[in-house]
Design a protein around this motif. Structure first.
Motif, PDB file in Angstrom:
ATOM      1  N   VAL A 176      -3.852   3.630 -17.184  1.00 54.74           N
ATOM      2  CA  VAL A 176      -4.259   4.345 -18.396  1.00 54.74           C
ATOM      3  C   VAL A 176      -3.269   4.122 -19.549  1.00 54.74           C
ATOM      4  O   VAL A 176      -3.340   4.805 -20.566  1.00 54.74           O
ATOM      5  N   ALA A 177      -2.348   3.144 -19.368  1.00 54.31           N
ATOM      6  CA  ALA A 177      -1.373   2.775 -20.413  1.00 54.31           C
ATOM      7  C   ALA A 177      -0.572   3.981 -20.898  1.00 54.31           C
ATOM      8  O   ALA A 177      -0.389   4.187 -22.095  1.00 54.31           O
ATOM      9  N   GLU A 178      -0.113   4.800 -19.954  1.00 52.12           N
ATOM     10  CA  GLU A 178       0.743   5.934 -20.295  1.00 52.12           C
ATOM     11  C   GLU A 178       2.123   5.747 -19.681  1.00 52.12           C
ATOM     12  O   GLU A 178       2.303   4.941 -18.778  1.00 52.12           O
ATOM     13  N   HIS A 179       3.072   6.528 -20.167  1.00 51.06           N
ATOM     14  CA  HIS A 179       4.457   6.425 -19.697  1.00 51.06           C
ATOM     15  C   HIS A 179       4.612   7.040 -18.301  1.00 51.06           C
ATOM     16  O   HIS A 179       5.207   6.444 -17.398  1.00 51.06           O
ATOM     17  N   ARG A 180       4.079   8.247 -18.145  1.00 53.18           N
ATOM     18  CA  ARG A 180       4.281   9.021 -16.912  1.00 53.18           C
ATOM     19  C   ARG A 180       3.085   8.886 -15.988  1.00 53.18           C
ATOM     20  O   ARG A 180       1.961   8.674 -16.443  1.00 53.18           O
ATOM     21  N   ASN A 181       3.331   9.052 -14.718  1.00 54.61           N
ATOM     22  CA  ASN A 181       2.261   9.027 -13.723  1.00 54.61           C
ATOM     23  C   ASN A 181       1.329  10.217 -13.972  1.00 54.61           C
ATOM     24  O   ASN A 181       1.742  11.364 -13.832  1.00 54.61           O
ATOM     25  N   PRO A 182       0.054   9.987 -14.364  1.00 53.68           N
ATOM     26  CA  PRO A 182      -0.823  11.114 -14.689  1.00 53.68           C
ATOM     27  C   PRO A 182      -1.205  11.952 -13.469  1.00 53.68           C
ATOM     28  O   PRO A 182      -1.663  13.087 -13.630  1.00 53.68           O
ATOM     29  N   VAL A 183      -1.013  11.430 -12.254  1.00 51.90           N
ATOM     30  CA  VAL A 183      -1.388  12.197 -11.061  1.00 51.90           C
ATOM     31  C   VAL A 183      -0.466  13.412 -10.900  1.00 51.90           C
ATOM     32  O   VAL A 183      -0.928  14.507 -10.572  1.00 51.90           O
ATOM     33  N   ASP A 184       0.819  13.235 -11.156  1.00 55.20           N
ATOM     34  CA  ASP A 184       1.747  14.372 -10.989  1.00 55.20           C
ATOM     35  C   ASP A 184       2.565  14.636 -12.260  1.00 55.20           C
ATOM     36  O   ASP A 184       3.509  15.417 -12.233  1.00 55.20           O
TER      37      ASP A 184
ATOM     38  N   PRO B 176      -7.915   3.059  -0.834  1.00 54.45           N
ATOM     39  CA  PRO B 176      -6.495   2.711  -0.733  1.00 54.45           C
ATOM     40  C   PRO B 176      -6.070   1.935  -1.976  1.00 54.45           C
ATOM     41  O   PRO B 176      -6.885   1.212  -2.561  1.00 54.45           O
ATOM     42  N   PHE B 177      -4.824   2.136  -2.422  1.00 58.92           N
ATOM     43  CA  PHE B 177      -4.333   1.300  -3.519  1.00 58.92           C
ATOM     44  C   PHE B 177      -2.991   0.730  -3.116  1.00 58.92           C
ATOM     45  O   PHE B 177      -2.270   1.295  -2.289  1.00 58.92           O
ATOM     46  N   GLY B 178      -2.689  -0.421  -3.714  1.00 56.95           N
ATOM     47  CA  GLY B 178      -1.409  -1.064  -3.427  1.00 56.95           C
ATOM     48  C   GLY B 178      -0.821  -1.639  -4.687  1.00 56.95           C
ATOM     49  O   GLY B 178      -1.546  -2.051  -5.598  1.00 56.95           O
ATOM     50  N   LEU B 179       0.518  -1.661  -4.737  1.00 58.55           N
ATOM     51  CA  LEU B 179       1.216  -2.258  -5.873  1.00 58.55           C
ATOM     52  C   LEU B 179       1.220  -3.776  -5.682  1.00 58.55           C
ATOM     53  O   LEU B 179       1.426  -4.255  -4.559  1.00 58.55           O
ATOM     54  N   PRO B 180       1.016  -4.564  -6.756  1.00 58.34           N
ATOM     55  CA  PRO B 180       1.065  -6.018  -6.608  1.00 58.34           C
ATOM     56  C   PRO B 180       2.501  -6.487  -6.301  1.00 58.34           C
ATOM     57  O   PRO B 180       3.434  -6.094  -7.001  1.00 58.34           O
ATOM     58  N   VAL B 181       2.625  -7.278  -5.248  1.00 49.53           N
ATOM     59  CA  VAL B 181       3.955  -7.731  -4.822  1.00 49.53           C
ATOM     60  C   VAL B 181       3.968  -9.247  -4.643  1.00 49.53           C
ATOM     61  O   VAL B 181       2.929  -9.868  -4.417  1.00 49.53           O
ATOM     62  N   ALA B 182       5.154  -9.818  -4.748  1.00 46.74           N
ATOM     63  CA  ALA B 182       5.334 -11.249  -4.499  1.00 46.74           C
ATOM     64  C   ALA B 182       6.617 -11.447  -3.698  1.00 46.74           C
ATOM     65  O   ALA B 182       7.587 -10.697  -3.868  1.00 46.74           O
ATOM     66  N   VAL B 183       6.585 -12.432  -2.814  1.00 44.39           N
ATOM     67  CA  VAL B 183       7.774 -12.866  -2.081  1.00 44.39           C
ATOM     68  C   VAL B 183       7.966 -14.345  -2.380  1.00 44.39           C
ATOM     69  O   VAL B 183       7.044 -15.143  -2.179  1.00 44.39           O
ATOM     70  N   ILE B 184       9.143 -14.698  -2.899  1.00 41.34           N
ATOM     71  CA  ILE B 184       9.467 -16.106  -3.121  1.00 41.34           C
ATOM     72  C   ILE B 184      10.638 -16.408  -2.198  1.00 41.34           C
ATOM     73  O   ILE B 184      11.750 -15.913  -2.407  1.00 41.34           O
ATOM     74  N   ASN B 185      10.343 -17.155  -1.147  1.00 37.57           N
ATOM     75  CA  ASN B 185      11.325 -17.404  -0.099  1.00 37.57           C
ATOM     76  C   ASN B 185      11.885 -18.816  -0.287  1.00 37.57           C
ATOM     77  O   ASN B 185      11.168 -19.804  -0.108  1.00 37.57           O
TER      78      ASN B 185
ATOM     79  N   GLU C 208       0.838  -1.210   0.000  1.00 37.76           N
ATOM     80  CA  GLU C 208       0.000   0.000   0.000  1.00 37.76           C
ATOM     81  C   GLU C 208       0.863   1.247   0.000  1.00 37.76           C
ATOM     82  O   GLU C 208       1.858   1.334   0.720  1.00 37.76           O
ATOM     83  N   VAL C 209       0.481   2.195  -0.852  1.00 47.49           N
ATOM     84  CA  VAL C 209       1.266   3.423  -0.978  1.00 47.49           C
ATOM     85  C   VAL C 209       0.446   4.659  -0.639  1.00 47.49           C
ATOM     86  O   VAL C 209       0.986   5.690  -0.285  1.00 47.49           O
ATOM     87  N   GLY C 210      -0.868   4.589  -0.714  1.00 45.50           N
ATOM     88  CA  GLY C 210      -1.695   5.771  -0.456  1.00 45.50           C
ATOM     89  C   GLY C 210      -3.085   5.508  -0.970  1.00 45.50           C
ATOM     90  O   GLY C 210      -3.528   4.356  -1.005  1.00 45.50           O
ATOM     91  N   GLU C 211      -3.743   6.566  -1.396  1.00 45.19           N
ATOM     92  CA  GLU C 211      -5.121   6.446  -1.863  1.00 45.19           C
ATOM     93  C   GLU C 211      -5.257   7.037  -3.256  1.00 45.19           C
ATOM     94  O   GLU C 211      -4.535   7.962  -3.636  1.00 45.19           O
ATOM     95  N   THR C 212      -6.222   6.498  -4.008  1.00 49.32           N
ATOM     96  CA  THR C 212      -6.542   7.050  -5.327  1.00 49.32           C
ATOM     97  C   THR C 212      -7.470   8.258  -5.136  1.00 49.32           C
ATOM     98  O   THR C 212      -7.843   8.608  -4.022  1.00 49.32           O
TER      99      THR C 212
ATOM    100  N   GLU D  40       6.926  10.282  -5.980  1.00 49.92           N
ATOM    101  CA  GLU D  40       7.957  10.178  -4.939  1.00 49.92           C
ATOM    102  C   GLU D  40       7.556   9.173  -3.853  1.00 49.92           C
ATOM    103  O   GLU D  40       8.402   8.459  -3.306  1.00 49.92           O
ATOM    104  N   ARG D  41       6.264   9.093  -3.562  1.00 45.72           N
ATOM    105  CA  ARG D  41       5.803   8.135  -2.545  1.00 45.72           C
ATOM    106  C   ARG D  41       5.973   6.704  -3.042  1.00 45.72           C
ATOM    107  O   ARG D  41       6.403   5.819  -2.296  1.00 45.72           O
ATOM    108  N   ILE D  42       5.617   6.477  -4.318  1.00 47.43           N
ATOM    109  CA  ILE D  42       5.780   5.127  -4.885  1.00 47.43           C
ATOM    110  C   ILE D  42       7.273   4.789  -4.964  1.00 47.43           C
ATOM    111  O   ILE D  42       7.686   3.673  -4.643  1.00 47.43           O
ATOM    112  N   ALA D  43       8.079   5.774  -5.364  1.00 49.04           N
ATOM    113  CA  ALA D  43       9.530   5.545  -5.432  1.00 49.04           C
ATOM    114  C   ALA D  43      10.077   5.178  -4.051  1.00 49.04           C
ATOM    115  O   ALA D  43      10.868   4.237  -3.916  1.00 49.04           O
ATOM    116  N   ALA D  44       9.638   5.901  -3.017  1.00 43.30           N
ATOM    117  CA  ALA D  44      10.142   5.627  -1.659  1.00 43.30           C
ATOM    118  C   ALA D  44       9.779   4.212  -1.217  1.00 43.30           C
ATOM    119  O   ALA D  44      10.602   3.492  -0.642  1.00 43.30           O
ATOM    120  N   ALA D  45       8.532   3.807  -1.493  1.00 44.68           N
ATOM    121  CA  ALA D  45       8.082   2.473  -1.052  1.00 44.68           C
ATOM    122  C   ALA D  45       8.847   1.374  -1.783  1.00 44.68           C
ATOM    123  O   ALA D  45       9.248   0.368  -1.170  1.00 44.68           O
TER     124      ALA D  45
END
Ligand SMILES: [Zn+2]
Length: 318
Positions: free
Chosen positions: A92-100, A29-38, A20-24, A118-123
């Motif tokens: 939206v199938a674009e190159h840049r983040n349309p929010v900022d 809330p939205f989150g990036l899909p993640v996987a852990v292969i241990n 989770e990184v924040g809200e739309t 910057e928030r997604i980059a930090a996470a």
């Protein structure tokens, strides 16, 4: 137990979840899909991510093919994955983040109370810098490009040799060895001690199966070379460009390339022609230096000054 977002895996387990990184904009809330292969056995940690640029989908193709083939019982070490980094651009199938209106790969190491990118980059930076190695899967956006791996830390960096070795292990055959702009993950993560490269898997709209296959092979090459999987990997020589020259159209019209991607170019050789809509020759553009045709625009029509192609120059091998 290894955890990334809501995904947690004990040795020998795989789990997926959301980081989770924040809200739309509607407050969800939205989150990036993640996987852990241990892996069942201990070892190094590899971090991989895809779609840092939201229209670069070949890396998503690679991860969606690699993960089902990984058996944690046969793995030594851990793989942490963020499957889609640029969440908003991907929608939206674009190159840049349309929010900022920001390019994600200029926002590293990020800021957890900064702009959307910057928030997604930090996470994702926090996840990446827990690893021993990072693969940041990119492509030449929707232009046509050869399959290559970029070393972005710069030749004076203390991890330069480690990054070169990682690029060689991935084994696309081509390497671009040139210090990248500020804000790239492949520049910021080596500063934290993690060898990082950007595999640049072709360039297309949607998926290119040939480039995805190279990416899948590259990931397995890295897993074998660094001891995550059994076996040994012989390193192959890579053709390396140490800089780039970009060519624009001197006038408007239709482009006819005179060289194929990956082909050697010699100084003063014709790279492309511009014609009228009736095929009448208007302009001819020649190479300023020896090199390799690395990338070209996809659409044939150009205005004066518009980007046409790039030549990788200062070519050697290592
Ligand atoms: Zn990219």
């Amino acid at each position: 137990m290894t955890t990334l977002g809501t995904a947690s895996a004990e040795p020998g387990e795989v789990d997926t979840g959301r980081l989770e990184v924040g809200e739309t904009r509607d407050g969800s809330p939205f989150g990036l899909p993640v996987a852990v292969i241990n892996g069942a056995e201990s070892g190094k940690t590899l971090y991989m991510q895809a779609a840092s640029d939201g229209d670069e989908l070949n890396g998503v193709g690679v991860i969606s093919r690699v993960v089902p083939r990984l058996d944690p019982a046969e793995l030594s070490g851990t793989i942490l994955i963020v499957g889609i980094v640029n969440y908003h651009a991907f929608q939206v199938a674009e190159h840049r983040n349309p929010v900022d209106d920001t390019k994600m790969n200029r926002a590293y190491p990020g800021n957890e109370s900064g702009t959307s990118s910057e928030r997604i980059a930090a996470a994702t930076f926090e996840a990446g810098t827990r690893a021993d190695l990072i693969l940041d899967l990119h492509q030449g956006s929707t232009s046509r490009m050869i399959d290559e791996v970029r070393v972005r830390c710069g030749k004076r960096h203390r991890l330069y040799d480690d990054c070169l070795e990682l690029a060689k292990a991935f084994d696309c055959g081509y390497v671009l060895d040139q210090k990248g702009p500020d804000g790239q993950l492949a520049r910021a993560a080596p500063d934290e001690g993690v060898p990082t490269v950007d595999p640049e898997l072709g360039g297309c709209v949607g998926w290119d199966e040939g480039s995805i296959r190279k990416g899948v092979d590259g990931v397995f090459n890295v897993l074998t070379y660094y001891g995550f999987l059994e076996g040994t990997l012989e390193l192959n020589r890579q053709t390396r460009a140490n800089s780039f020259e970009q060519y624009g159209a001197p006038g408007g019209g239709l482009i006819r390339m005179k060289k194929n991607l990956g082909e050697r170019v010699t100084r003063d050789e014709v790279l492309f022609e511009v014609t009228t809509p009736f095929g009448e020759p208007k302009e001819t553009v020649t190479a300023d230096s020896n090199g390799i045709l690395w990338r070209t625009r996809r659409l044939p029509q150009v205005a004066s000054g518009e980007y046409v192609c790039s030549v990788g120059t200062d070519v050697d091998s290592y």
